[in-house]
Design a protein around this motif. Structure first.
Motif, PDB file in Angstrom:
ATOM      1  N   ALA A  36      -3.657  13.994  -1.302  1.00 59.52           N
ATOM      2  CA  ALA A  36      -4.150  12.618  -1.314  1.00 59.52           C
ATOM      3  C   ALA A  36      -3.092  11.664  -0.763  1.00 59.52           C
ATOM      4  N   GLY A  37      -1.831  11.912  -1.129  1.00 56.47           N
ATOM      5  CA  GLY A  37      -0.748  11.070  -0.635  1.00 56.47           C
ATOM      6  C   GLY A  37      -0.605  11.154   0.874  1.00 56.47           C
ATOM      7  N   ALA A  88       0.886   4.037  -2.926  1.00 54.35           N
ATOM      8  CA  ALA A  88       0.678   5.451  -2.606  1.00 54.35           C
ATOM      9  C   ALA A  88       1.794   6.311  -3.185  1.00 54.35           C
ATOM     10  N   ALA A 122      -2.970  11.829   3.026  1.00 61.84           N
ATOM     11  CA  ALA A 122      -4.099  11.124   3.643  1.00 61.84           C
ATOM     12  C   ALA A 122      -3.860   9.617   3.635  1.00 61.84           C
ATOM     13  N   ALA A 123      -3.410   9.091   2.487  1.00 59.54           N
ATOM     14  CA  ALA A 123      -3.173   7.650   2.379  1.00 59.54           C
ATOM     15  C   ALA A 123      -2.059   7.200   3.315  1.00 59.54           C
ATOM     16  N   LEU A 124      -0.964   7.941   3.330  1.00 60.97           N
ATOM     17  CA  LEU A 124       0.172   7.568   4.178  1.00 60.97           C
ATOM     18  C   LEU A 124      -0.155   7.725   5.667  1.00 60.97           C
ATOM     19  N   ALA A 161       0.837  -1.207   0.000  1.00 57.07           N
ATOM     20  CA  ALA A 161       0.000   0.000   0.000  1.00 57.07           C
ATOM     21  C   ALA A 161       0.870   1.254   0.000  1.00 57.07           C
ATOM     22  N   VAL A 198      -3.126   7.152   7.003  1.00 56.60           N
ATOM     23  CA  VAL A 198      -3.900   5.955   7.351  1.00 56.60           C
ATOM     24  C   VAL A 198      -2.978   4.754   7.503  1.00 56.60           C
ATOM     25  N   ILE A 199      -2.020   4.617   6.589  1.00 56.25           N
ATOM     26  CA  ILE A 199      -1.087   3.489   6.643  1.00 56.25           C
ATOM     27  C   ILE A 199      -0.230   3.560   7.907  1.00 56.25           C
TER      28      ILE A 199
END
Length: 442
Positions: free
Chosen positions: A79-80, A60, A82-84, A56, A86-87
């Motif tokens: 967006a990056g 990302a 937000a994704a990172l 993931a 969560v990870i």
């Protein structure tokens, strides 16, 4: 609109330096590389949940890189993040649980993301970005303070220890890189501000002129566009220096220079038979209009230069409508009493309403280029433009279409009843001498 309307640029070039774009690109590839390497390592160990999370991270990083390459840097970074985020939270809760031998360490990446978010927020103030920064910091506090454990994954102690040292090293290195990027950006902005403040006094600004034509494509006037030719930076886009000039409070001084130079040009045209019929459109920023001495300055400039106020058009953006509307009306009425024409630029992209249009003493409305360029390909846009032209004529205002680039666009707008036009079809912004030469025979 003279000062505020530069050539169209990609989104990221409007807001970010080339150095910053490059840093974000390599940073996204570094994230993807770290995720890929760790996915391979944990695949060899057989920790497949960890592999899934590292994959993931890899996805990302690649997604951010692709978005940046396609010019969507601001969205890509947001967006990056937000994704990172969560990870990182998932890793802190499920994988990197503290033990008596090793502390939790992956939550340090949340500080990196918060620092990156702050850097991004400095370039483009966004509530979404601010919210992400807050979530990163809140999550960091929770993960660093609470002894949260997970029943799902138990890593071998040696793997956990190595991962702790590796993640601490990488997170600290990335945080240091973010701090360095902040310092470099602040230094760049500080030098840029100093250069901008000196530019006016060093005579580095100049005006170019874009033709405005009638339905038969005869030149009826021009719009004066501001340019900055810096000895150190070369030609600097107005998109880059205008917002900074606004922040520094320089727009009143720069706008005054533009107005005076424009009036001098207009006065010279008045003494030339082939040019005396031309009008000249000059931008006025909201801060300039709202200055207490603006009307006095305009009156004094007209008297000093002997420019014909009947040939002068002052363009305003719709942002004036979010200020003190009664004061705006009073100021515009004072300008109208001098004989000056008032135009509303980029119509349809901001705060316009029929009530404002009826109250404001505006004589010309300029249809924004985005509507013009969509009109040929979209029936909805065509209908909208047709209605804008009809409404404008019903309000007894003239309408000018901006951004006309093709004969097809010109013909369609003329069919709708538009009688004044501006765009690359009739001529790009050019030096004064070139503009005058091409109109001497008309």
């Amino acid at each position: 609109m003279a000062i505020m309307k530069p050539p169209v640029l990609s989104e990221f070039s409007k807001q970010y330096s080339t150095r910053m774009v490059t840093a974000f690109r390599y940073g996204s590839l570094a994230i993807a590389g770290i995720g890929l390497i760790q996915a391979v390592i944990f695949a060899l160990i057989g920790s497949w949940l960890v592999v899934a999370m590292e994959v993931a991270v890899f996805i990302a990083g690649i997604a951010i890189y692709i978005l940046i390459r396609r010019g969507h840097l601001a969205f890509g970074v947001l967006a990056g993040q937000a994704a990172l985020m969560v990870i990182a939270i998932a890793m802190g809760l499920l994988l990197d649980v503290p033990t008596s031998e090793t502390p939790r360490i992956s939550h340090l990446y949340l500080l990196v993301l918060a620092a990156l978010g702050y850097l991004n927020y400095q370039r483009e103030n966004s509530r979404a970005q601010l919210a992400l920064i807050g979530l990163c910091l809140l999550s960091f506090i929770v993960l660093s303070s609470a002894h949260l454990t997970s029943p799902y994954v138990v890593l071998p102690e040696m793997v956990h220890t190595i991962g702790t040292w590796a993640n601490a090293f990488m997170a600290t290195t990335m945080l240091a890189a973010c701090i360095h990027a902040m310092q470099a950006e602040f230094t760049r902005k500080d030098k840029f501000s100093r250069d901008l403040m000196d530019a006016l006094w060093r005579g580095e600004f100049h005006l170019v002129y874009q033709p405005q034509v009638d339905v038969s494509k005869n030149t009826i006037g021009a719009e004066a566009l501001l340019r900055w030719n810096s000895p150190q930076r070369g030609l600097v886009s107005p998109v880059e220096f205008i917002p900074q000039a606004e922040k520094l409070g320089l727009m009143v001084a720069i706008g005054s220079w533009v107005l005076e130079r424009g009036c001098l040009t207009l006065a010279e045209w008045g003494e030339t038979p082939h040019l005396r019929h031309l009008t000249l459109s000059i931008n006025v920023s909201t801060s300039q209009l709202m200055h207490e001495d603006f009307e006095t300055f305009v009156r004094g400039t007209l008297a000093k230069t002997h420019a014909d106020p009947q040939r002068l058009v002052l363009e305003l953006t719709e942002s004036v409508m979010v200020t003190d509307i009664e004061l705006v009306i009073a100021k515009l009425n004072a300008l109208r009493e001098m004989g000056i024409t008032i135009a509303l630029d980029d119509f349809g992209t901001g705060y316009s309403s029929l009530s404002y249009l009826r109250r404001l003493p505006i004589q010309q409305i300029k249809i924004d280029r985005s509507f013009v360029q969509d009109a040929v390909n979209s029936s909805g846009s065509a209908s909208l433009v047709k209605n804008i032209v009809a409404m404008t004529r019903d309000l007894e205002r003239t309408v000018l279409a901006e951004g006309v680039e093709t004969v097809e666009q010109h013909d369609l707008l003329a069919e709708f009843g538009c009688i004044e036009f501006q765009g690359y079809l009739y001529g790009k912004p050019m030096a004064l001498a070139e503009f005058e030469e091409r109109n001497m025979g008309s």
